[in-house]
Scaffold this active site. Structure first.
Site, PDB file in Angstrom:
ATOM      1  N   GLU A 152       0.889  -1.397  -0.751  1.00  0.00           N
ATOM      2  CA  GLU A 152       0.419  -0.064  -0.009  1.00  0.00           C
ATOM      3  C   GLU A 152       0.922   1.165  -0.133  1.00  0.00           C
ATOM      4  O   GLU A 152       0.610   2.393   0.759  1.00  0.00           O
ATOM      5  CB  GLU A 152      -1.128  -0.288   0.743  1.00  0.00           C
ATOM      6  CG  GLU A 152      -1.650  -1.020   1.264  1.00  0.00           C
ATOM      7  CD  GLU A 152      -2.775  -1.430   2.369  1.00  0.00           C
ATOM      8  OE1 GLU A 152      -2.813  -0.595   3.080  1.00  0.00           O
ATOM      9  OE2 GLU A 152      -3.693  -1.833   2.463  1.00  0.00           O
ATOM     10  N   GLU A 258      -5.910 -10.969  -1.205  1.00  0.00           N
ATOM     11  CA  GLU A 258      -6.808 -10.695   0.509  1.00  0.00           C
ATOM     12  C   GLU A 258      -8.063 -10.978   0.059  1.00  0.00           C
ATOM     13  O   GLU A 258      -8.904  -9.879   0.432  1.00  0.00           O
ATOM     14  CB  GLU A 258      -6.290  -9.390   1.130  1.00  0.00           C
ATOM     15  CG  GLU A 258      -4.700  -9.362   1.483  1.00  0.00           C
ATOM     16  CD  GLU A 258      -4.633  -7.917   1.625  1.00  0.00           C
ATOM     17  OE1 GLU A 258      -5.307  -7.252   2.495  1.00  0.00           O
ATOM     18  OE2 GLU A 258      -2.983  -7.538   2.170  1.00  0.00           O
TER      19      GLU A 258
HETATM   20  C1  XIL Z   1      -5.532  -5.643   8.761  1.00  0.00           C
HETATM   21  C2  XIL Z   1      -5.920  -7.154   9.654  1.00  0.00           C
HETATM   22  O1  XIL Z   1      -7.077  -7.946   8.646  1.00  0.00           O
HETATM   23  C3  XIL Z   1      -6.803  -6.373  10.953  1.00  0.00           C
HETATM   24  O2  XIL Z   1      -6.916  -7.734  11.707  1.00  0.00           O
HETATM   25  C4  XIL Z   1      -5.654  -5.157  11.114  1.00  0.00           C
HETATM   26  O3  XIL Z   1      -6.495  -5.312  13.097  1.00  0.00           O
HETATM   27  C5  XIL Z   1      -5.780  -4.322   9.936  1.00  0.00           C
HETATM   28  O4  XIL Z   1      -4.661  -5.323   9.070  1.00  0.00           O
HETATM   29  N1  XIL Z   1      -4.805  -4.821   4.071  1.00  0.00           N
HETATM   30  C6  XIL Z   1      -3.827  -5.353   3.900  1.00  0.00           C
HETATM   31  C7  XIL Z   1      -3.884  -6.457   5.758  1.00  0.00           C
HETATM   32  O5  XIL Z   1      -2.599  -5.596   3.910  1.00  0.00           O
HETATM   33  O6  XIL Z   1      -2.556  -6.816   6.327  1.00  0.00           O
HETATM   34  C8  XIL Z   1      -5.196  -5.359   6.115  1.00  0.00           C
HETATM   35  O7  XIL Z   1      -5.285  -6.231   7.662  1.00  0.00           O
HETATM   36  C9  XIL Z   1      -6.488  -5.418   5.538  1.00  0.00           C
HETATM   37  C10 XIL Z   1      -6.362  -4.809   4.463  1.00  0.00           C
END
Ligand code: XIL
Length: 345
Positions: A152, A258
């Site tokens: 990101e 994801e």
């Molecule tokens: C999220 C997790 O799922 C949560 O438990 C945490 O509080 C915050 O991060 N993009 C990503 C992930 O790359 O690492 C994120 O995961 C969700 C968005």
């Protein structure tokens, strides 16, 4: 009587519409794709026979630690690495033949206090980053074969996000992170990972230009991960396919890393909500099957019992995953299986 029971049993197992004896994992192995899920600490804390682990191990051939490898968790103090949880996690995954995606070295979030508030020179922060990446990759060499190196870094408007890394090191922190990772384990696959970049838009254009430049400059990047956090009914298969293909032409892997499909609260559990979600998931699976560059389709969790979506959206959206809160497969699960079957025909 016994025949009646056997017949009913056979009917339930073999013929019930939508029921499949084959797991996502079996199909993943057949197509040489990682079909996996983000996993939380329950995987290492609950007994092995818990439903959480049983279903995970039956259905998936890959996992990604949801939070455990993030900077704040694994490197909470200067020079202090907290490997107890990640070690147990890696051991448990490998014992169960689960491929591991490492996530993530460089992100603007989940930084420990000492990084967030520390005053560093460029040279100092570069050396902290190099040491961070080296220490983790050296420990799991031969066990973890791919990592999200940078997550990101680009904003929706296509500009580089400000962060501790960028502010102190400069925009070349991204190149440096990949170079450090390649030096630490030259056989590992290294990814840039982001959201809202699944179709051609200002953001994915900026990412494309960045990785094209990286390739030209021989920066060791192997792929771009598309997170795929979608709202219900917002997966555009044609546009995604086009976008995936341009990255693939650069010689990059294009995993979907994801995936979850968030359902607005007023549609949760409704036949329409479930059907639309099933349709969205099927599109993601089809895209992955039809693009060789898509080596993984990973879901951000697998049961609605544990998903970041309701928290993140203040309960206005939820039920984003393929099993419900009680571990029952949803229409989305069956649509994934069906898509895999159709692809085999
Ligand atoms: C999220 C997790 O799922 C949560 O438990 C945490 O509080 C915050 O991060 N993009 C990503 C992930 O790359 O690492 C994120 O995961 C969700 C968005």
């Amino acid at each position: 009587m016994i025949y009646k029971v056997l017949f009913t049993l056979a009917f339930t197992i073999l013929i019930r519409p939508g029921f499949s004896q084959t797991s996502l994992k079996d199909w993943g192995l057949k197509y040489n794709k990682h079909i996996g899920a983000a996993v939380n600490n329950l995987f290492i804390t609950l007994p092995k026979d818990s439903l959480y682990t049983q279903i995970l191990v039956k259905e998936f051939n890959a996992v990604v630690p949801e939070n455990q490898f993030k900077f704040r968790h694994i490197h909470p103090q200067p020079g202090v690495f907290n490997f107890s949880i990640t070690d147990s996690f890696v051991d448990a995954a490998l014992k169960n033949d689960l491929y591991i995606r490492g996530h993530v070295f460089v992100w603007h979030q989940a930084l420990p206090e000492w990084i967030d508030t520390g005053a560093f020179t460029r040279t100092e922060l570069l050396s902290i980053l190099e040491n961070h990446i080296y220490t983790i990759m050296a420990r799991y060499k031969g066990k973890i074969h791919e990592y999200d190196v940078v997550n990101e870094a680009i904003k929706d408007d296509g500009t580089l996000r400000t962060s501790k890394w960028r502010d102190i090191i400069g925009s070349d922190y991204i190149d440096s992170a990949f170079v450090f990772a390649h030096r630490a384990d030259s056989s590992a696959l290294l990814f840039y990972n982001d959201y809202n970049a699944e179709i051609e838009n200002i953001k994915s254009d900026a990412i494309f230009t960045m990785v094209e430049e990286m390739k030209k400059n021989n920066i060791p990047i192997n792929g771009v991960g598309f997170q795929c956090h979608f709202m219900l009914d917002s997966v555009n298969e044609t546009l995604m396919d086009k976008n995936i293909k341009r990255f693939a032409r650069l010689g990059l892997y294009t995993p979907l890393t994801e995936a979850d499909i968030a359902v607005p609260s007023n549609q949760i559990g409704t036949p329409k909500g479930l059907a639309s979600q099933a349709n969205d998931y099927a599109k993601l699976m089809r895209l992955c099957l039809q693009n060789n560059s898509c080596n993984s389709l990973m879901f951000w969790g697998y049961t609605d019992r544990y998903s970041w979506i309701p928290d993140f959206w203040d309960d206005s959206k939820g039920a984003a995953l393929i099993f419900d809160e009680n571990y029952r497969p949803k229409p989305a699960y069956f649509s994934l299986i069906e898509t895999l079957k159709q692809n085999a025909r």
